[in-house]
Design a protein around this motif. Structure first.
Motif, PDB file in Angstrom:
ATOM      1  N   LEU A   1      24.699  22.862  16.138  1.00 32.08           N
ATOM      2  CA  LEU A   1      24.657  23.037  17.412  1.00 32.08           C
ATOM      3  C   LEU A   1      22.972  22.585  17.875  1.00 32.08           C
ATOM      4  O   LEU A   1      22.915  22.356  19.017  1.00 32.08           O
ATOM      5  N   VAL A   2      22.190  23.036  17.102  1.00 28.33           N
ATOM      6  CA  VAL A   2      20.854  22.746  17.420  1.00 28.33           C
ATOM      7  C   VAL A   2      20.178  21.417  17.081  1.00 28.33           C
ATOM      8  O   VAL A   2      19.344  20.896  17.943  1.00 28.33           O
ATOM      9  N   LEU A   3      20.747  20.811  16.036  1.00 27.72           N
ATOM     10  CA  LEU A   3      20.010  19.477  15.757  1.00 27.72           C
ATOM     11  C   LEU A   3      20.134  18.330  16.619  1.00 27.72           C
ATOM     12  O   LEU A   3      19.234  17.928  16.852  1.00 27.72           O
ATOM     13  N   PRO A   4      21.399  18.149  17.313  1.00 25.50           N
ATOM     14  CA  PRO A   4      21.515  16.991  18.037  1.00 25.50           C
ATOM     15  C   PRO A   4      20.434  17.107  19.317  1.00 25.50           C
ATOM     16  O   PRO A   4      19.700  16.322  19.823  1.00 25.50           O
ATOM     17  N   PRO A   5      20.392  18.252  19.936  1.00 24.83           N
ATOM     18  CA  PRO A   5      19.522  18.362  21.153  1.00 24.83           C
ATOM     19  C   PRO A   5      17.896  18.380  20.882  1.00 24.83           C
ATOM     20  O   PRO A   5      17.337  17.555  21.846  1.00 24.83           O
ATOM     21  N   ALA A   6      17.845  19.025  19.644  1.00 24.63           N
ATOM     22  CA  ALA A   6      16.182  18.871  19.130  1.00 24.63           C
ATOM     23  C   ALA A   6      15.873  17.456  18.544  1.00 24.63           C
ATOM     24  O   ALA A   6      14.863  17.068  19.139  1.00 24.63           O
ATOM     25  N   GLY A   7      16.763  16.688  18.257  1.00 23.74           N
ATOM     26  CA  GLY A   7      16.698  15.332  17.774  1.00 23.74           C
ATOM     27  C   GLY A   7      16.429  14.424  19.057  1.00 23.74           C
ATOM     28  O   GLY A   7      15.401  13.860  19.245  1.00 23.74           O
ATOM     29  N   PHE A   8      17.286  14.612  20.003  1.00 26.89           N
ATOM     30  CA  PHE A   8      17.027  13.803  21.332  1.00 26.89           C
ATOM     31  C   PHE A   8      15.881  14.191  21.892  1.00 26.89           C
ATOM     32  O   PHE A   8      15.127  13.071  22.615  1.00 26.89           O
ATOM     33  N   MET A   9      15.604  15.485  22.130  1.00 26.21           N
ATOM     34  CA  MET A   9      14.213  15.790  22.560  1.00 26.21           C
ATOM     35  C   MET A   9      13.011  15.179  21.869  1.00 26.21           C
ATOM     36  O   MET A   9      11.980  14.808  22.808  1.00 26.21           O
ATOM     37  N   THR A  10      13.075  15.180  20.571  1.00 29.70           N
ATOM     38  CA  THR A  10      12.006  14.778  19.998  1.00 29.70           C
ATOM     39  C   THR A  10      11.821  13.291  19.955  1.00 29.70           C
ATOM     40  O   THR A  10      10.820  12.749  20.261  1.00 29.70           O
ATOM     41  N   LEU A  11      12.991  12.604  20.159  1.00 33.47           N
ATOM     42  CA  LEU A  11      13.156  11.146  20.383  1.00 33.47           C
ATOM     43  C   LEU A  11      12.606  10.706  21.564  1.00 33.47           C
ATOM     44  O   LEU A  11      11.687   9.812  21.892  1.00 33.47           O
ATOM     45  N   GLY A  12      13.030  11.551  22.593  1.00 29.80           N
ATOM     46  CA  GLY A  12      12.429  11.381  24.218  1.00 29.80           C
ATOM     47  C   GLY A  12      10.977  11.309  24.338  1.00 29.80           C
ATOM     48  O   GLY A  12      10.303  10.626  24.956  1.00 29.80           O
ATOM     49  N   VAL A  13      10.416  12.468  23.558  1.00 29.01           N
ATOM     50  CA  VAL A  13       9.073  12.776  23.821  1.00 29.01           C
ATOM     51  C   VAL A  13       8.202  11.828  23.216  1.00 29.01           C
ATOM     52  O   VAL A  13       7.186  11.142  23.419  1.00 29.01           O
ATOM     53  N   ALA A  14       8.929  11.336  21.942  1.00 31.31           N
ATOM     54  CA  ALA A  14       8.127  10.287  20.950  1.00 31.31           C
ATOM     55  C   ALA A  14       7.863   8.951  21.865  1.00 31.31           C
ATOM     56  O   ALA A  14       7.007   8.466  21.940  1.00 31.31           O
ATOM     57  N   LEU A  15       9.250   8.707  22.542  1.00 30.18           N
ATOM     58  CA  LEU A  15       9.237   7.496  23.242  1.00 30.18           C
ATOM     59  C   LEU A  15       8.328   7.410  24.450  1.00 30.18           C
ATOM     60  O   LEU A  15       7.805   6.354  24.718  1.00 30.18           O
ATOM     61  N   ALA A  16       8.384   8.462  25.059  1.00 30.16           N
ATOM     62  CA  ALA A  16       7.325   8.707  26.242  1.00 30.16           C
ATOM     63  C   ALA A  16       6.032   8.603  25.816  1.00 30.16           C
ATOM     64  O   ALA A  16       5.258   7.843  26.583  1.00 30.16           O
ATOM     65  N   TYR A  17       5.494   9.170  24.733  1.00 31.12           N
ATOM     66  CA  TYR A  17       4.207   9.260  24.285  1.00 31.12           C
ATOM     67  C   TYR A  17       3.826   7.775  23.986  1.00 31.12           C
ATOM     68  O   TYR A  17       2.733   7.097  24.353  1.00 31.12           O
TER      69      TYR A  17
ATOM     70  N   TYR B   1       5.131   4.918  25.142  1.00 32.10           N
ATOM     71  CA  TYR B   1       5.157   4.169  26.097  1.00 32.10           C
ATOM     72  C   TYR B   1       3.773   4.265  27.006  1.00 32.10           C
ATOM     73  O   TYR B   1       3.237   3.438  27.527  1.00 32.10           O
ATOM     74  N   GLY B   2       3.396   5.837  27.232  1.00 33.82           N
ATOM     75  CA  GLY B   2       2.208   5.923  27.816  1.00 33.82           C
ATOM     76  C   GLY B   2       0.998   5.263  27.041  1.00 33.82           C
ATOM     77  O   GLY B   2       0.144   4.868  27.719  1.00 33.82           O
ATOM     78  N   LYS B   3       1.022   5.351  25.658  1.00 34.71           N
ATOM     79  CA  LYS B   3      -0.333   4.834  24.728  1.00 34.71           C
ATOM     80  C   LYS B   3      -0.251   3.342  25.338  1.00 34.71           C
ATOM     81  O   LYS B   3      -1.095   2.692  25.365  1.00 34.71           O
ATOM     82  N   LYS B   4       1.113   2.665  25.229  1.00 32.08           N
ATOM     83  CA  LYS B   4       1.213   1.445  25.432  1.00 32.08           C
ATOM     84  C   LYS B   4       0.869   0.741  26.672  1.00 32.08           C
ATOM     85  O   LYS B   4       0.012   0.010  27.112  1.00 32.08           O
ATOM     86  N   ARG B   5       0.918   1.640  27.776  1.00 34.08           N
ATOM     87  CA  ARG B   5       0.628   1.437  29.384  1.00 34.08           C
ATOM     88  C   ARG B   5      -0.827   1.644  29.244  1.00 34.08           C
ATOM     89  O   ARG B   5      -1.483   0.848  30.171  1.00 34.08           O
ATOM     90  N   ASP B   6      -1.294   2.515  28.795  1.00 35.90           N
ATOM     91  CA  ASP B   6      -2.991   2.648  28.761  1.00 35.90           C
ATOM     92  C   ASP B   6      -3.589   1.483  28.253  1.00 35.90           C
ATOM     93  O   ASP B   6      -4.717   1.280  29.028  1.00 35.90           O
ATOM     94  N   LEU B   7      -2.950   0.980  27.125  1.00 36.25           N
ATOM     95  CA  LEU B   7      -3.810   0.116  26.379  1.00 36.25           C
ATOM     96  C   LEU B   7      -3.614  -1.324  27.344  1.00 36.25           C
ATOM     97  O   LEU B   7      -4.492  -2.147  27.360  1.00 36.25           O
ATOM     98  N   GLU B   8      -2.432  -1.369  28.272  1.00 35.08           N
ATOM     99  CA  GLU B   8      -2.283  -2.757  28.920  1.00 35.08           C
ATOM    100  C   GLU B   8      -3.276  -2.382  30.044  1.00 35.08           C
ATOM    101  O   GLU B   8      -3.767  -3.820  30.750  1.00 35.08           O
ATOM    102  N   ASN B   9      -3.567  -1.338  30.745  1.00 35.47           N
ATOM    103  CA  ASN B   9      -4.435  -1.236  32.014  1.00 35.47           C
ATOM    104  C   ASN B   9      -5.802  -1.267  31.665  1.00 35.47           C
ATOM    105  O   ASN B   9      -6.804  -1.527  32.370  1.00 35.47           O
TER     106      ASN B   9
END
Length: 76
Positions: free
Chosen positions: A49-65, A67-75
């Motif tokens: 019960l803990v693994l799927p939410p933790a995995g999705f949150m980790t994936l979401g944070v990694a993708l947001a990070y 995306y942020g790095k990519k956006r900063d490099l483009e600016n």
């Protein structure tokens, strides 16, 4: 700004404090009274019960990070 953020984190921490005390005596006593196989099944169930939410949150944070790095490099 940092003080406001720290205060907000503290408020959310204390707001969630009642959730930490949700382990009721009846649930605990029934888990302790279960056989070793039953206790192992409960432990595995908690992990399942803990693994799927933790995995999705980790994936979401990694993708947001990422995306942020990519956006900063483009600016630049």
């Amino acid at each position: 700004m940092k003080v406001r953020f720290a205060f907000l984190v503290l408020v959310f921490f204390f707001w969630a404090a009642p959730a930490f005390s949700q382990g009721c005596a009846m649930c605990y006593s029934s888990a302790v009274a279960a056989s070793k196989d039953g206790q192992r099944a409960i432990s595995r169930g908690v992990i399942v019960l803990v693994l799927p939410p933790a995995g999705f949150m980790t994936l979401g944070v990694a993708l947001a990070y990422r995306y942020g790095k990519k956006r900063d490099l483009e600016n630049c």
